[in-house]
Design an enzyme around this catalytic site. Sequence first.
Site, PDB file in Angstrom:
ATOM      1  N   GLU A 192       0.804  -1.234   0.000  1.00 29.31           N
ATOM      2  CA  GLU A 192       0.000   0.000   0.000  1.00 29.31           C
ATOM      3  C   GLU A 192       0.832   1.275   0.000  1.00 29.31           C
ATOM      4  O   GLU A 192       0.577   2.185   0.790  1.00 29.31           O
ATOM      5  CB  GLU A 192      -0.976  -0.026   1.182  1.00 29.31           C
ATOM      6  CG  GLU A 192      -1.877  -1.256   1.157  1.00 29.31           C
ATOM      7  CD  GLU A 192      -2.928  -1.286   2.267  1.00 29.31           C
ATOM      8  OE1 GLU A 192      -2.867  -0.453   3.183  1.00 29.31           O
ATOM      9  OE2 GLU A 192      -3.805  -2.158   2.200  1.00 29.31           O
ATOM     10  N   ASP A 242      -0.923  -3.742  -3.500  1.00 33.47           N
ATOM     11  CA  ASP A 242      -1.746  -2.557  -3.195  1.00 33.47           C
ATOM     12  C   ASP A 242      -3.226  -2.827  -3.474  1.00 33.47           C
ATOM     13  O   ASP A 242      -3.568  -3.792  -4.160  1.00 33.47           O
ATOM     14  CB  ASP A 242      -1.283  -1.344  -4.000  1.00 33.47           C
ATOM     15  CG  ASP A 242      -1.399  -0.046  -3.201  1.00 33.47           C
ATOM     16  OD1 ASP A 242      -2.380   0.109  -2.446  1.00 33.47           O
ATOM     17  OD2 ASP A 242      -0.504   0.801  -3.335  1.00 33.47           O
ATOM     18  N   GLU A 310      -5.529 -10.668  -2.239  1.00 30.79           N
ATOM     19  CA  GLU A 310      -6.423 -10.546  -1.067  1.00 30.79           C
ATOM     20  C   GLU A 310      -7.888 -10.495  -1.492  1.00 30.79           C
ATOM     21  O   GLU A 310      -8.665  -9.668  -1.021  1.00 30.79           O
ATOM     22  CB  GLU A 310      -6.080  -9.278  -0.263  1.00 30.79           C
ATOM     23  CG  GLU A 310      -4.631  -9.216   0.193  1.00 30.79           C
ATOM     24  CD  GLU A 310      -4.311  -8.007   1.053  1.00 30.79           C
ATOM     25  OE1 GLU A 310      -5.250  -7.356   1.563  1.00 30.79           O
ATOM     26  OE2 GLU A 310      -3.124  -7.708   1.217  1.00 30.79           O
TER      27      GLU A 310
HETATM   28  C1  XIL Z   1      -6.380  -6.794   7.698  1.00 29.63           C
HETATM   29  C2  XIL Z   1      -6.740  -8.016   8.528  1.00 29.63           C
HETATM   30  O1  XIL Z   1      -7.557  -8.857   7.782  1.00 29.63           O
HETATM   31  C3  XIL Z   1      -7.430  -7.573   9.789  1.00 29.63           C
HETATM   32  O2  XIL Z   1      -7.643  -8.690  10.658  1.00 29.63           O
HETATM   33  C4  XIL Z   1      -6.612  -6.514  10.520  1.00 29.63           C
HETATM   34  O3  XIL Z   1      -7.339  -6.034  11.623  1.00 29.63           O
HETATM   35  C5  XIL Z   1      -6.278  -5.365   9.596  1.00 29.63           C
HETATM   36  O4  XIL Z   1      -5.627  -5.872   8.432  1.00 29.63           O
HETATM   37  N1  XIL Z   1      -4.966  -4.927   3.181  1.00 29.63           N
HETATM   38  C6  XIL Z   1      -3.943  -5.715   3.654  1.00 29.63           C
HETATM   39  C7  XIL Z   1      -4.183  -6.662   4.759  1.00 29.63           C
HETATM   40  O5  XIL Z   1      -2.853  -5.696   3.068  1.00 29.63           O
HETATM   41  O6  XIL Z   1      -3.040  -6.838   5.552  1.00 29.63           O
HETATM   42  C8  XIL Z   1      -5.342  -6.206   5.618  1.00 29.63           C
HETATM   43  O7  XIL Z   1      -5.615  -7.203   6.585  1.00 29.63           O
HETATM   44  C9  XIL Z   1      -6.555  -5.949   4.747  1.00 29.63           C
HETATM   45  C10 XIL Z   1      -6.269  -4.839   3.765  1.00 29.63           C
END
Ligand code: XIL
Length: 403
Positions: A192, A242, A310
């Site tokens: 990010e 990202d 993700e």
């Molecule tokens: C999130 C987790 O899923 C949560 O449990 C935590 O509270 C916050 O982070 N982008 C990312 C991940 O790169 O690491 C994030 O994960 C979600 C958004």
Amino acid sequence: MKRLISLLLAIALLLSFTACEAKPKTDDLGGSNSSDVDNKKPSSSKFKRTDAELSYDEDAPSLYEAFADWFEVGCAINTWNLNDKNSPEYQTITKHFNVFVLENESKQDAVQRTEGNFNFDAMDKFVEFGEETGATLRGHTLVWHSQCPDWFFFDNGKEASAELVLERMKTHIRTVVDRYKGKIDTWDVVNEVIGDGGGLRDSYWVQRVGDYDGDGDKYDFIEQAFITARECDPDARLIINDYSLESSEQKAISMYLAVKKMLNDGVPIDGIGFQMHIGINTDMDVMRRNFEILGQLRDIKPDFIFEVTELDMSVYNWGDNNATEYTKDIRNQQTQKYRELFEFLIEQSEAGYLDSVVFWGMSDNHSWLNKDNQPNYPMLFAREWKLKDCYWEVLEVAHENTK
Ligand code: XIL
């Protein structure tokens, strides 16, 4: 031109398929007892569906096996999901996924909450699980502005110098990547780094390190992170990860410009991670255009790769705090969007751009998108591991595209 050729090829293939009609009989294929079959599916369907939405089916096909021709399929887990090998969650994830990533336990605040005190308990357990199952492991994440302790950026209460911040960053990367050299296959080296409106995110990393080498850009902490990770594990795949790259043209262009500059400067970035936190209204045309923008990085590095890192599909618009029922209408929209998405991902794979698709969570109740008073339904598995229509739909897409 390449696209024209692949279009013609696709048409030729389609014609040869419809000409043969050598579709397997549903009775010959795995699945549940015929009494369970959902009759609304076309008879050419390879996969027998259990009776519609929200059923169990122990014989349901494995997701990663279905997509093996195109990409690996993974999910984010927490190490407590691995405690009981007989649990439904362990059984389900090992059946359906062959890539894993820790949801939180390999982030900076989990691994080095205070300077010099590394905690590898969770990552060791994760790596042991990877060795047992032979799965691909992703490391998430070495450098991020979030879930990163403040001590990285301060020195006795004052702003730490660029040198000190870089040294701390490198120590973190070296300690973690060295330990898991050859065991963690892919690292989200930085996470990010592009801001919401485009351009570099104005994080502590950028504020402290800035244009360290004086070449006119502030990519320096990113450059050093990749160089350090590469020194520690020359064979690991190094990803810049990202969100909203598929939906915001500004972000896609900023990412393109940043990576282009760094690749031209010899920074060892192997690919881009599209987080893909999308919604049931995600615009596939915008996604396609943004992938095309970033695909041009291949002009600089021919084997540059994309991963989906993700994936989840919220049933809410971003910022909407009202809860909704998971109505038939929403389920249908989601199922259709998952179809369009997986058709697109297969195309991306066939064009050589994509080889990994990872979900952020496992089932609807193992998702960060659930809020107090606002349950979400973003995954292919429902609560308690029941199978959703969208699960069957993406399998159908795999079947339709199998040559
Ligand atoms: C999130 C987790 O899923 C949560 O449990 C935590 O509270 C916050 O982070 N982008 C990312 C991940 O790169 O690491 C994030 O994960 C979600 C958004």
